[in-house]
Structure formats: structure tokens, C-alpha cells
Design a protein around this motif. Sequence first.
Motif, PDB file in Angstrom:
ATOM      1  N   ALA A 154      15.493   4.706 -35.811  1.00 63.79           N
ATOM      2  CA  ALA A 154      15.668   6.375 -36.438  1.00 63.79           C
ATOM      3  C   ALA A 154      15.575   7.140 -35.328  1.00 63.79           C
ATOM      4  N   LEU A 155      14.937   6.959 -34.186  1.00 65.07           N
ATOM      5  CA  LEU A 155      15.076   7.762 -32.958  1.00 65.07           C
ATOM      6  C   LEU A 155      16.489   7.729 -32.442  1.00 65.07           C
ATOM      7  N   LEU A 156      16.926   6.609 -32.671  1.00 68.03           N
ATOM      8  CA  LEU A 156      18.589   6.374 -31.999  1.00 68.03           C
ATOM      9  C   LEU A 156      19.440   7.223 -32.779  1.00 68.03           C
ATOM     10  N   GLN A 157      19.441   7.076 -33.985  1.00 74.94           N
ATOM     11  CA  GLN A 157      20.487   7.870 -34.979  1.00 74.94           C
ATOM     12  C   GLN A 157      20.171   9.190 -34.762  1.00 74.94           C
ATOM     13  N   LEU A 158      18.856   9.875 -34.689  1.00 76.09           N
ATOM     14  CA  LEU A 158      18.698  11.029 -34.369  1.00 76.09           C
ATOM     15  C   LEU A 158      19.510  11.702 -33.277  1.00 76.09           C
ATOM     16  N   THR A 159      19.027  10.891 -32.064  1.00 70.75           N
ATOM     17  CA  THR A 159      19.616  11.158 -30.761  1.00 70.75           C
ATOM     18  C   THR A 159      21.064  11.089 -30.646  1.00 70.75           C
ATOM     19  N   ALA A 160      21.600  10.092 -31.459  1.00 71.66           N
ATOM     20  CA  ALA A 160      23.303  10.121 -31.310  1.00 71.66           C
ATOM     21  C   ALA A 160      23.761  11.266 -32.130  1.00 71.66           C
ATOM     22  N   ARG A 161      23.231  11.541 -33.097  1.00 72.00           N
ATOM     23  CA  ARG A 161      23.781  12.952 -33.968  1.00 72.00           C
ATOM     24  C   ARG A 161      23.492  14.303 -33.193  1.00 72.00           C
ATOM     25  N   TRP A 162      22.388  14.414 -32.593  1.00 71.70           N
ATOM     26  CA  TRP A 162      21.974  15.277 -31.954  1.00 71.70           C
ATOM     27  C   TRP A 162      22.795  15.572 -30.671  1.00 71.70           C
ATOM     28  N   SER A 163      23.116  14.760 -29.959  1.00 71.64           N
ATOM     29  CA  SER A 163      23.851  14.747 -28.616  1.00 71.64           C
ATOM     30  C   SER A 163      25.196  14.867 -28.552  1.00 71.64           C
ATOM     31  N   ASN A 164      25.548  14.277 -29.865  1.00 70.85           N
ATOM     32  CA  ASN A 164      27.169  14.287 -30.009  1.00 70.85           C
ATOM     33  C   ASN A 164      27.733  13.305 -29.072  1.00 70.85           C
ATOM     34  N   ASP A 165      27.236  12.357 -28.847  1.00 75.07           N
ATOM     35  CA  ASP A 165      27.627  11.460 -27.615  1.00 75.07           C
ATOM     36  C   ASP A 165      28.348  10.204 -28.365  1.00 75.07           C
ATOM     37  N   ALA A 166      29.733  10.025 -28.126  1.00 74.96           N
ATOM     38  CA  ALA A 166      30.380   9.041 -28.787  1.00 74.96           C
ATOM     39  C   ALA A 166      29.983   7.635 -28.611  1.00 74.96           C
ATOM     40  N   ALA A 167      29.689   7.416 -27.329  1.00 77.32           N
ATOM     41  CA  ALA A 167      29.241   6.115 -26.935  1.00 77.32           C
ATOM     42  C   ALA A 167      27.856   5.869 -27.718  1.00 77.32           C
ATOM     43  N   LEU A 168      27.227   6.534 -27.769  1.00 73.22           N
ATOM     44  CA  LEU A 168      25.734   6.333 -28.356  1.00 73.22           C
ATOM     45  C   LEU A 168      26.141   6.180 -30.110  1.00 73.22           C
ATOM     46  N   PHE A 169      26.739   7.143 -30.556  1.00 79.60           N
ATOM     47  CA  PHE A 169      27.353   6.784 -31.655  1.00 79.60           C
ATOM     48  C   PHE A 169      27.776   5.661 -32.368  1.00 79.60           C
ATOM     49  N   ASN A 170      28.625   5.061 -31.431  1.00 81.37           N
ATOM     50  CA  ASN A 170      29.267   3.547 -31.687  1.00 81.37           C
ATOM     51  C   ASN A 170      28.129   2.900 -31.527  1.00 81.37           C
ATOM     52  N   ALA A 171      27.262   2.893 -30.564  1.00 84.76           N
ATOM     53  CA  ALA A 171      26.210   1.751 -30.699  1.00 84.76           C
ATOM     54  C   ALA A 171      25.468   1.969 -31.817  1.00 84.76           C
ATOM     55  N   VAL A 172      25.349   3.155 -32.491  1.00 77.55           N
ATOM     56  CA  VAL A 172      24.439   3.098 -33.691  1.00 77.55           C
ATOM     57  C   VAL A 172      25.241   2.312 -34.655  1.00 77.55           C
ATOM     58  N   HIS A 173      26.493   2.502 -34.882  1.00 75.91           N
ATOM     59  CA  HIS A 173      27.377   1.939 -35.690  1.00 75.91           C
ATOM     60  C   HIS A 173      27.320   0.419 -35.696  1.00 75.91           C
ATOM     61  N   GLU A 174      27.099  -0.233 -34.636  1.00 77.78           N
ATOM     62  CA  GLU A 174      27.176  -1.497 -34.384  1.00 77.78           C
ATOM     63  C   GLU A 174      25.689  -2.311 -34.506  1.00 77.78           C
ATOM     64  N   LEU A 175      24.501  -1.328 -34.344  1.00 78.15           N
ATOM     65  CA  LEU A 175      23.411  -1.867 -34.259  1.00 78.15           C
ATOM     66  C   LEU A 175      23.137  -2.979 -35.282  1.00 78.15           C
ATOM     67  N   PRO A 176      23.168  -2.835 -36.550  1.00 81.95           N
ATOM     68  CA  PRO A 176      22.798  -3.867 -37.611  1.00 81.95           C
ATOM     69  C   PRO A 176      23.224  -5.349 -37.317  1.00 81.95           C
ATOM     70  N   ASP A 177      24.609  -5.081 -36.972  1.00 82.96           N
ATOM     71  CA  ASP A 177      25.124  -6.712 -36.785  1.00 82.96           C
ATOM     72  C   ASP A 177      24.495  -6.983 -35.470  1.00 82.96           C
ATOM     73  N   ALA A 178      24.345  -6.232 -34.508  1.00 86.27           N
ATOM     74  CA  ALA A 178      23.838  -6.644 -33.095  1.00 86.27           C
ATOM     75  C   ALA A 178      22.230  -7.040 -33.186  1.00 86.27           C
ATOM     76  N   LEU A 179      21.644  -6.680 -33.926  1.00 79.27           N
ATOM     77  CA  LEU A 179      20.293  -7.160 -34.148  1.00 79.27           C
ATOM     78  C   LEU A 179      20.278  -8.378 -34.933  1.00 79.27           C
ATOM     79  N   ARG A 180      21.164  -8.813 -35.876  1.00 79.43           N
ATOM     80  CA  ARG A 180      21.267  -9.928 -36.538  1.00 79.43           C
ATOM     81  C   ARG A 180      21.383 -11.076 -35.454  1.00 79.43           C
ATOM     82  N   ALA A 181      22.702 -10.859 -34.612  1.00 77.68           N
ATOM     83  CA  ALA A 181      23.055 -11.602 -33.520  1.00 77.68           C
ATOM     84  C   ALA A 181      21.588 -11.924 -32.396  1.00 77.68           C
ATOM     85  N   SER A 182      20.882 -10.905 -32.178  1.00 76.86           N
ATOM     86  CA  SER A 182      19.787 -11.010 -31.435  1.00 76.86           C
ATOM     87  C   SER A 182      18.920 -11.874 -31.703  1.00 76.86           C
ATOM     88  N   PHE A 183      18.494 -11.970 -33.067  1.00 81.68           N
ATOM     89  CA  PHE A 183      17.416 -12.902 -33.676  1.00 81.68           C
ATOM     90  C   PHE A 183      17.890 -14.327 -33.784  1.00 81.68           C
TER      91      PHE A 183
END
Length: 336
Positions: A154-183
Motif C-alpha cells: 500500500a505504501l509502495l502503490q501510494l508512493t509510485a502514484r504520488w511520485s509519477n516515477d515510471a520505474a516505480l509504477f512498473n515495479a508495482v504492476h509486477e509485484l503480485p507475480d514477483a511475490l508468488r515467485a519469491s515464495f
Amino acid sequence: MYAEAQEAGEAVARQFAANADAVDDLTDYLRQRPPRFIVTCARGSSDHAATYGKYLFETQLGLVTASASPSVGSVYAVRPQLDGALFVAISQSGKSPDLLRNAEIAKAAGAHVLALVNVLDSPLAGLADTVLGLHAGPETSVAATKSYLCSLSALLQLTARWSNDAALFNAVHELPDALRASFAQDWSPLVEGLVGARNLFVIGRGLGLGAAQEAALKFKETCGLHAEAFSSAEVKHGPMAIVGPGFPVLAFAQDDGTGDSTVAVAEEFRSRGAPVWLAAPGRGGAGSLPLARSLHPAMTPLLTVASFYKAANALSVARGHNPDLPPHLNKVTETV
């Protein structure tokens, strides 16, 4: 604990979809009325999420962020000067009296109160100016896992939107799949190495410090293993003196400017004969723990913790504990 930690990817995807409009509305508000500074307020695992939030806000937004001590408002009855601040209260249950009191004080002082909470009809949600639900779903294990990761996301999604940082926004988009891979990562060498341990240091730095704090807490509550968390910079100011043969160290290194110094401290401990395990993106070698691919340094702590939770559950069982029901603990802790 195992099942709930495994569900983190699905929970985060659910959260991102549910909160999209609320996050957009909040960031519009914050751009129109930029806060002078940010204050976080939380306890336990939620406070470790707040540590991550501090580094996230300061590195990505350049906004000074401080942690409020709940007792200052609830016990000492002090009313801090918070006019123009963003006050971020983080809680799974949203009903701890001291957190509620501090949120009330912050709101009366002129701060915009943001609640990150899993229970949407909780008292904290009711008094906040803005609510971002964690949407972790029911969590019956005493040890918080998916709700902690949902606090970070939630903190990451808020910061990505607030900062308008494209790289951070892309990371947010990929996070659910990356968490599955992490487990799915194999941290069994860590489990095997700590079955008989009595003490442990967990070190991290910057964006990864909150992850180290969270790991140390989980070692204590689920595994009966005394663990202390330190910044890889602060550990050199005294605590490192006790590290030597037979004293284990778990190090979380970031893929940013703090990474090399954390690895260097881990290598120094290894040279003294300490058993050392290192989770560091893109690094291999003896004692290395695998990590899923991270698209951004701000994403890395979430992937690290997701892998750690699976290992902590296995270590708890291997040491003869019940990871779901640690002794003397309750799911909801209400402090005043």
C-alpha cells in the motif's frame, strides 16, 4: 502462517485493484496541498512497515518522515505540532487505544490522517480522513505475514502514484507475480543452519532495514530464537564486537547504494568465523540465498520478506514450535 504468507501475491493484486481510485484521489489531494512532512504511527510488524515507509517517502519523494512514539500522546498527553503534516497510521486491527488516541490528536492538530488498515469498519478507519484498506483478507495466524506485506505494498502503490516515477509504477504492476515467485525460492540452508541456534543478528540498511526488523521479530515469536535487527551501518558502532565463531548472521542487502556496504559487513563477519547467510539481488557464492527478480530497489524488501516467511515457518516447525500459535501472544494487541 504458511498458507497466509503464500497468499500474499493474490492479496496484493486484490489490494491494488480495490485501492486504485482511492490512491488517485489521495495523490491528487497531496499534490494540491503538499504536506510539510510525514509522521508514521504504528507498533509491532506495522511499525516495521513504517520503517520501510520512512525510507520510501524520503528517497522517492524527498519528504522528511518521522516515527511518532504512541506513548507521547496516549500516556504523556502531549499534543505535537502537526499542522500541515500527513499522519500515516498503520494497523491490521485498527483498534489499539494508543494508536487511536494519537490519530485523534493528529487530526485535531491539523494533520491529514491516513489509515492503512485491514479491518475497514474499525475505529481507526472511522476517524481517518483517508483510508487505504490492506485487503489482506482474514489472517488467523498470530504472526502477521500477508497483512505486513500488504502494508508495504500500500505504501509502495501510494508512493509510485504520488511520485509519477515510471520505474516505480512498473515495479508495482509486477509485484503480485514477483511475490508468488519469491515464495517459491529455496532458503532451506538457512533453516538447516539455524535449527540449533540461540542468538542471531539480522542486518539490513535503508529500504531494507524494516525487512531486517520484521525478520528479527518473526524469529523471536515463531521460532523461539533471540534475534536482533541492526542497520549494517549501526551494527559497526558496538554490537559487532560479539560476532564471531558460532554467532549466526542473516544479511539483507539492497540493490542500491546501500548494498555494497551491507555485503562488506556480512563478509567481515564471515571472515571471523560467523555463519553468514546473505540475501542480495544478483549475488551468489557461499551462504547466498536466492531472490526473485526485482524491478526496483523499493520492491526488493517485499520479495526478501516473502521468501523469509516461508523459511521462518519451516524453521519454527523444525525447532518444535507451532508457528501459528506462539506462546503468550494474541492476534490483536491493544496497548494504551
